[in-house]
Structures are given as structure tokens and as C-alpha cells.
Design an enzyme around this catalytic site. Structure first.
Site, PDB file in Angstrom:
ATOM      1  N   HIS A 179       0.816  -1.216   0.000  1.00 21.10           N
ATOM      2  CA  HIS A 179       0.000   0.000   0.000  1.00 21.10           C
ATOM      3  C   HIS A 179       0.843   1.257   0.000  1.00 21.10           C
ATOM      4  O   HIS A 179       0.407   2.298  -0.474  1.00 21.10           O
ATOM      5  CB  HIS A 179      -0.987  -0.029   1.169  1.00 21.10           C
ATOM      6  CG  HIS A 179      -2.128  -0.950   0.891  1.00 21.10           C
ATOM      7  ND1 HIS A 179      -2.154  -2.242   1.331  1.00 21.10           N
ATOM      8  CD2 HIS A 179      -3.235  -0.778   0.137  1.00 21.10           C
ATOM      9  CE1 HIS A 179      -3.244  -2.825   0.885  1.00 21.10           C
ATOM     10  NE2 HIS A 179      -3.912  -1.968   0.161  1.00 21.10           N
ATOM     11  N   CYS A 184      -9.763  -2.506 -10.475  1.00 20.58           N
ATOM     12  CA  CYS A 184      -9.280  -1.361  -9.712  1.00 20.58           C
ATOM     13  C   CYS A 184      -7.915  -1.626  -9.076  1.00 20.58           C
ATOM     14  O   CYS A 184      -7.363  -0.764  -8.409  1.00 20.58           O
ATOM     15  CB  CYS A 184     -10.288  -0.945  -8.652  1.00 20.58           C
ATOM     16  SG  CYS A 184     -10.545  -2.204  -7.408  1.00 20.58           S
ATOM     17  N   ASN A 187      -4.341  -6.643  -7.007  1.00 24.44           N
ATOM     18  CA  ASN A 187      -3.219  -6.697  -6.049  1.00 24.44           C
ATOM     19  C   ASN A 187      -3.372  -7.913  -5.131  1.00 24.44           C
ATOM     20  O   ASN A 187      -2.447  -8.708  -4.965  1.00 24.44           O
ATOM     21  CB  ASN A 187      -3.175  -5.425  -5.191  1.00 24.44           C
ATOM     22  CG  ASN A 187      -3.225  -4.175  -6.030  1.00 24.44           C
ATOM     23  OD1 ASN A 187      -2.803  -4.202  -7.183  1.00 24.44           O
ATOM     24  ND2 ASN A 187      -3.746  -3.101  -5.486  1.00 24.44           N
ATOM     25  N   ARG A 212       2.130  -9.971  -0.856  1.00 28.53           N
ATOM     26  CA  ARG A 212       2.407  -8.714  -1.571  1.00 28.53           C
ATOM     27  C   ARG A 212       3.338  -7.782  -0.807  1.00 28.53           C
ATOM     28  O   ARG A 212       3.844  -6.804  -1.350  1.00 28.53           O
ATOM     29  CB  ARG A 212       1.089  -7.996  -1.933  1.00 28.53           C
ATOM     30  CG  ARG A 212       0.298  -7.492  -0.759  1.00 28.53           C
ATOM     31  CD  ARG A 212      -1.114  -7.123  -1.160  1.00 28.53           C
ATOM     32  NE  ARG A 212      -1.257  -5.721  -1.525  1.00 28.53           N
ATOM     33  CZ  ARG A 212      -2.430  -5.115  -1.685  1.00 28.53           C
ATOM     34  NH1 ARG A 212      -3.557  -5.784  -1.553  1.00 28.53           N
ATOM     35  NH2 ARG A 212      -2.489  -3.856  -1.990  1.00 28.53           N
ATOM     36  N   ARG A 239     -15.470   1.826  -1.274  1.00 26.91           N
ATOM     37  CA  ARG A 239     -15.289   0.478  -0.741  1.00 26.91           C
ATOM     38  C   ARG A 239     -15.393   0.538   0.771  1.00 26.91           C
ATOM     39  O   ARG A 239     -14.796   1.419   1.403  1.00 26.91           O
ATOM     40  CB  ARG A 239     -13.909  -0.055  -1.138  1.00 26.91           C
ATOM     41  CG  ARG A 239     -13.615  -1.394  -0.504  1.00 26.91           C
ATOM     42  CD  ARG A 239     -12.311  -1.965  -0.947  1.00 26.91           C
ATOM     43  NE  ARG A 239     -11.184  -1.278  -0.330  1.00 26.91           N
ATOM     44  CZ  ARG A 239      -9.922  -1.534  -0.649  1.00 26.91           C
ATOM     45  NH1 ARG A 239      -9.641  -2.420  -1.592  1.00 26.91           N
ATOM     46  NH2 ARG A 239      -8.944  -0.901  -0.054  1.00 26.91           N
ATOM     47  N   ARG A 268     -10.729   4.077  -1.161  1.00 31.76           N
ATOM     48  CA  ARG A 268     -10.312   3.177  -0.074  1.00 31.76           C
ATOM     49  C   ARG A 268     -10.700   3.837   1.248  1.00 31.76           C
ATOM     50  O   ARG A 268      -9.913   4.561   1.850  1.00 31.76           O
ATOM     51  CB  ARG A 268      -8.795   2.950  -0.131  1.00 31.76           C
ATOM     52  CG  ARG A 268      -8.319   2.075  -1.303  1.00 31.76           C
ATOM     53  CD  ARG A 268      -6.808   1.866  -1.249  1.00 31.76           C
ATOM     54  NE  ARG A 268      -6.358   0.783  -2.084  1.00 31.76           N
ATOM     55  CZ  ARG A 268      -5.912   0.920  -3.342  1.00 31.76           C
ATOM     56  NH1 ARG A 268      -5.889   2.101  -3.909  1.00 31.76           N
ATOM     57  NH2 ARG A 268      -5.499  -0.132  -4.025  1.00 31.76           N
TER      58      ARG A 268
HETATM   59  C1  PEP Z   1      -6.573  -4.891  -4.725  1.00 31.30           C
HETATM   60  O1  PEP Z   1      -6.399  -5.778  -3.884  1.00 31.30           O
HETATM   61  O2  PEP Z   1      -6.244  -4.988  -5.927  1.00 31.30           O
HETATM   62  C2  PEP Z   1      -7.196  -3.614  -4.319  1.00 31.30           C
HETATM   63  C3  PEP Z   1      -7.544  -2.708  -5.203  1.00 31.30           C
HETATM   64  O3  PEP Z   1      -7.355  -3.395  -2.994  1.00 31.30           O
HETATM   65  P1  PEP Z   1      -6.142  -3.004  -2.018  1.00 31.30           P
HETATM   66  O4  PEP Z   1      -4.928  -2.753  -2.876  1.00 31.30           O
HETATM   67  O5  PEP Z   1      -6.554  -1.805  -1.253  1.00 31.30           O
HETATM   68  O6  PEP Z   1      -6.013  -4.226  -1.187  1.00 31.30           O
HETATM   69 MG    MG Z   2      -7.345  -5.662  -1.945  1.00 36.81          MG
END
Ligand code: PEP
Ligand code: MG
Length: 544
Positions: free
Chosen positions: A188, A502, A454, A465, A332, A296
Site C-alpha cells: 500500500h 481497480c 493486487n 504482496r 469500498r 479506499r
Molecule cells: C486490490 O487488492 O487490488 C485492491 C484494489 O485493494 P487493495 O490494494 O486496497 O487491497
Molecule cells: Mg485488496
């Protein structure tokens, strides 16, 4: 000149002085708790982690500074298990019904005062050790906080790593670039850097912070992932030229404002923007996004020191909806947990937080938090074109439970005489393989899907990640991921729902044509990528 190389996560050049990011002393608040057993199990987990950390430090110290100097870490490991120390913490939790952090802090004060008052100089010195181990446990319990130390001058922030909560607390106006020793490109923090249009490099390695010092002059190349510390004149000149060329390209993209997102053969797609808060609206409008595809909302919680109230949330959502003047705004619901930790939620440390208690799992377990957010969202819906989406969905019963709570919230608002829009679109994120695989079952229940690539990547490829070590195994173009997206698109359309993407992959222009061919209806990207993706779309011919 020193050169370090990592991974560039936002392509731009920055030139300026370095500021090393400092940790702040941990501040501990006393909180009343209901469940002493769960506090004691938080203590056990934090201690276990502390021992593990100390074991690692001990082994490193053994190699680098020898047995005599490393011994202190062995002593720390023993102190953590000391019976009196642990008894004191547990007694405080049980008798006062308070949080573990507070019980550890009080024990630390008492024990260090006791050791500090001893005559024996060896025992006296143990006071500092008590404070040290206690801080380690508290930091493990609360994920640690650091201080925003930026002065008047814009700086290149250099850190070991930055948690999202730390990144959001920085004064963005004063940050020229981020460079971190660790971290991964889907974290993030990397996403935030992209959202903020800040050149960023992650994973430059552990030597980096030992070499650079505050005030060092540096050039950051977010395209190549290179940082040049105290560069020679030739390097500075070359990168200044590159900076000018990049700015010129970005200026040219401005000509695409007001133009349609349409391919050469006439296929249209929506290009929306991802935001983390009301502050990002300016960038959304400036880059001519057709709407907001992902707000977010958890950043409202991350920026707060306590649960944001219904009124506070309502004001933020209303502002975004009004600013977008009738354009689609998809908010979201709360997605905290994993790397997005909020102190006041008092989430226990977990072995595998990404696969743990996060997002919708917290909302369904603590419906009072979820309902407060939903009430604020529904009330705000009267002020624009709102869509609500839910993160981390894995099953039909989960979605049934969510929809039931939405109905309850609407009924409550109705009986409270509160206004809300009837036509709100409800959607889910497709960010677990489970959701993609059962997308035929989920699609009839919602208006839209939004693919979170993601998380979908991390769960499909079993690649954390946050973990930079395995980044090379984390192929975001992996056939499995593309197939899951395609399957979701087919199932969405077969059931009258629309589908967007997204996650960060939406901005990967090497895949724009693939997504268009799958029938993806919307791509939601960081505001600064909107015009770049529009440019790509306008040069694609699907009839060829
Ligand atoms: C994702 O997981 O691709 C997403 C858009 O949500 P976040 O990156 O906030 O987990
Ligand atoms: Mg996510």
C-alpha cells in the site's frame, strides 16, 4: 557519488535533499477491555515475536560483533520470559481490565524503577534492558509509529520501510520522493506513492540507510529504480534533462482532457480513478477521470485516533459525491487488517495477517462498525451517484449476510426519517480466487464486480504482496490471473452485471488491449494514470 538500485514504483524524477525517517517513542494509551483472556493471548503472540526477533539479532550480532557483545540479546530473551515480569503484566490486565500495551508499560516503569534504585551497577543497568524489551513487546502489539519530521524544505524521504499509516501521516506537499530499503511494489505504500504522484523506489537494500545521511543531495529516478547520492555533475545534468522530457510528455497528455476513452474501432470504456481520501479529489478532477472506481475508505480510519463517527464519515462521503457532481463514486467499505493496522481496533498480531482477520471479516464480526459506515454511506448517497463495494469476498453466504445488513440499515434510516438514494449500485471486489471461481453464483446478487488484482495476485500465486524477497515469483501477468479475470467478466456479463478492474494492473498499459478484448467495462487507476490509459485506449484497434 553512491548509486543504489531498487524497484521504481512511480516513474518520475526527483532532485533534492535526503531526510531519514525517524521512529517516534511509542505512546501507550490506557483502554478498558472486556476480555482479559484475549489480551493475554495478544501478550503471548507479541512475546513470541519478540523472542524470534531477538534470536535473529543475536545471530547477526554473534557473526558481526562476537559472543561477548551478542550476549545481551540472550539476556533479553530470558528477561521476556521472567516469571515476575509476566505475572505483573497479567495481574494488571486482569485486575484493572486494561489493554496489554498499558499493562506492559506500567510493568516496565515499575521494574525499571526497581532495578534503577539498586546499588549493584550490573543490576542498575538492567533498568534499560527492561525498557528495551517492553518497548519491543509494545511495538509488536501496535505495529509501531514514526514521527513526521519534515521541516520547511521539500525532501526525499528515506526509510527502512513505511507502513501505510505512516505514509498517510506525512505532509505530502513536502515529499519529493520515497526511497525505502525494503518493501514491495504492490504494498500500500507503493500504491500511495503512485496516488500521490510521488517518485518512489523500494527495496534498495539494507546498506542504503547506513550510507546516506540527512542533508545528502540526491537524484531519484523512479523509472529505473536508481538513486544517486551526491551525484556528479554529469549525472545530475542527464537526469535533469530526463525530468524535463518527462514533464513535457505529461504536459502533452493534458491535450487528452475532455476526449473520449474510445478505441479506433469505436469500443468505449470507462476510466475512473482510485483515491484514499477527500484530499485526492483535486487530482481526480485535474486528470479528467470519469468517476471514482475505488475510494479506499479505510484511510479515514487510518488517519483517525478513534473510530470515525457516522457524522464524520457522512461528511467525507458527501463531500466526495458532491465534488464529483453526479459522476459515479464507488466507495469500498472498510478494508483494514493485514498491512493496514489501526491501533484502536486492537487487532492481535497474526502469523499470516494477509490471510487473517481483515476487511469484510472484521465488518461481519463487528457489525456495529459496519453499520455505522453503511449508515453514513446510505445517507451520503442522497448527494450524488454512489456505488458501494465490499472487499475480500470469498463466499455466497458472506454476501447474503452483507446484503441483509444493508437492508437492515435502509430500514433503520427509513424509520429515522433519513433520506437515501434508492438506486445505489452494490458490488463486490473480486480479489480472491474463490470469488472469481464462483463468480457465476455471485454475479446475480450484485450490480458490478471490481477486480482487485493486487490481492488476487497474492492469493492466486501464493505470493505475499508485502514481501520483497519473492517479488520475482509474483508475475502479475500470470496466465492464471488473466484467466480468473476473464472468467469473472464472462460471468458478470452473463448475469447483467458490469465489471471493472481497480487493482494496480488496471494501469498497466501493456494489458489494456487484453482487458478490452475480455470486455472489461471500466479501469480504475491512480489519478495520474488516467490520461496515459486514455492515450493507450485511443490507439487500440480491436477490429484488427
Ligand atoms: C486490490 O487488492 O487490488 C485492491 C484494489 O485493494 P487493495 O490494494 O486496497 O487491497
Ligand atoms: Mg485488496
Amino acid at each position: 557519488m553512491n548509486k543504489f538500485t531498487g524497484k521504481g514504483v512511480y516513474g518520475a524524477i526527483a532532485i533534492g535533499k535526503i531526510l531519514k525517517f525517524q521512529r517516534r517513542e511509542l505512546s501507550v494509551k490506557r483502554k478498558h477491555i472486556e476480555d482479559a483472556d484475549s489480551e493475554k493471548s495478544r501478550l503471548a503472540t507479541a512475546k513470541e515475536l519478540a523472542v524470534h526477533q531477538l534470536q535473529e539479532i543475536y545471530e547477526k550480532a554473534l557473526k558481526e560483533v562476537g559472543e561477548a557483545n551478542a550476549q545481551i540479546f540472550e539476556i533479553h530473551m530470558m528477561m521476556i520470559e521472567d516469571e515476575d515480569y509476566n505475572e505483573s503484566i497479567k495481574n494488571i490486565i486482569e485486575t484493572q481490565m486494561v489493554n496489554t500495551e498499558y499493562a506492559v508499560a506500567v510493568t516496565s516503569d515499575n521494574f525499571s524503577a526497581m532495578f534503577g534504585s539498586m546499588e549493584d551497577s550490573y543490576m542498575k543497568a538492567r533498568a534499560a534492558d527492561i525498557r528495551d524489551i517492553s518497548n519491543r513487546i509494545i511495538s509488536n502489539l501496535s505495529a509501531g509509529e514514526r514521527e513526521n519530521v519534515i521541516g520547511d524544505e521539500k525532501v526525499i524521504i528515506c526509510a527502512d520501510d513505511l507502513a501505510p499509516s505512516e505514509t498517510v501521516l506525512l505532509d505530502k506537499e513536502k515529499v519529493l520522493a520515497f526511497v525505502t530499503a525494503f518493501g514491495s511494489s504492490n504494498s500500500h505504500t507503493a500504491i500511495l506513492a503512485r496516488n500521490m504522484n510521488i517518485p518512489a523506489i523500494i527495496g534498495v537494500g539494507s546498506d542504503f540507510l547506513d550510507t546516506v545521511k540527512d542533508g545528502d543531495y540526491a537524484v531519484v529516478d523512479g523509472f529505473t529504480g536508481e538513486i544517486f547520492v551526491n551525484p556528479d555533475a554529469e549525472t545530475t545534468k542527464r537526469l535533469q534533462k530526463k525530468q524535463q522530457e518527462d514533464e513535457e510528455k505529461k504536459r502533452l497528455l493534458q491535450n487528452l482532457k475532455g476526449k473520449e476513452n474510445v478505441t479506433l474501432d469505436g469500443t468505449k470504456i470507462n476510466i475512473y480513478a482510485n483515491i484514499g481520501g477527500v484530499d485526492n479529489i483535486g487530482a481526480v478532477l485535474l486528470n479528467d477521470a470519469g468517476g471514482i472506481g475505488l475510494f479506499r475508505s479505510e484511510f479515514l480510519y487510518l488517519e483517525n485516533s478513534d473510530y470515525p463517527s457516522e457524522e464524520q464519515q457522512f461528511a467525507a462521503y458527501k463531500k466526495v459525491l458532491e465534488s464529483m457532481a453526479g459522476k459515479k463514486v464507488i466507495i469500498r467499505t472498510l478494508d483494514i487488517g493485514a498491512d493496514k493496522q489501526v491501533d484502536y481496533f486492537n487487532l492481535a498480531k497474526e502469523e499470516n495477517p494477509a490471510m487473517g482477520y481483515r476487511a469484510i471479516r472484521i465488518c461481519l464480526t463487528r457489525p456495529e462498525i459496519f453499520k455505522t459506515q453503511l449508515r453514513a454511506l446510505y445517507r451520503a448517497s442522497a448527494y450524488g451517484n454512489l456505488g458501494i463495494m465490499f472487499p475480500m469476498i470469498t463466499s455466497v453466504p458472506e454476501l447474503e449476510a452483507i446484503l441483509k445488513i444493508c437492508d437492515e440499515v435502509k430500514d433503520e434510516l427509513k424509520s429515522d426519517g433519513m433520506e437515501y438514494a434508492e438506486n445505489i449500485e452494490l458490488g463486490i471486489m473480486i480479489e480472491t480466487p474463490a470469488a472469481a471461481i464462483i463468480s457465476d453464483r455471485l454475479a446475480p446478487m450484485v450490480d458490478f464486480f471490481s477486480v482487485g488484482t493486487n490481492d488476487l495476485t497474492q492469493y492466486t500465486l501464493a505470493c505475499d504482496r508485502q514481501n520483497s524477497i519473492i517479488e520475482r515469483f509474483c508475475d502479475t501477468h500470470h496466465e492464471a490471473i488473466l484467466r480468473l479475470i476473464e472468467l469473472s467478466a464472462q460471468n458478470a456479463h452473463a448475469n447483467g452485471a458490469w465489471i471493472g478492474i481497480c487493482g494496480e494492473l488496471a494501469a498497466d498499459t501493456s494489458l489494456t488491449e487484453t482487458f478490452l478484448r475480455m470486455g472489461i467495462d471500466e479501469l480504475s487507476v491512480s489519478p495520474s494514470f488516467v490520461l496515459r490509459v486514455r492515450d493507450t485506449v485511443r490507439n487500440i484497434n480491436l477490429s484488427e
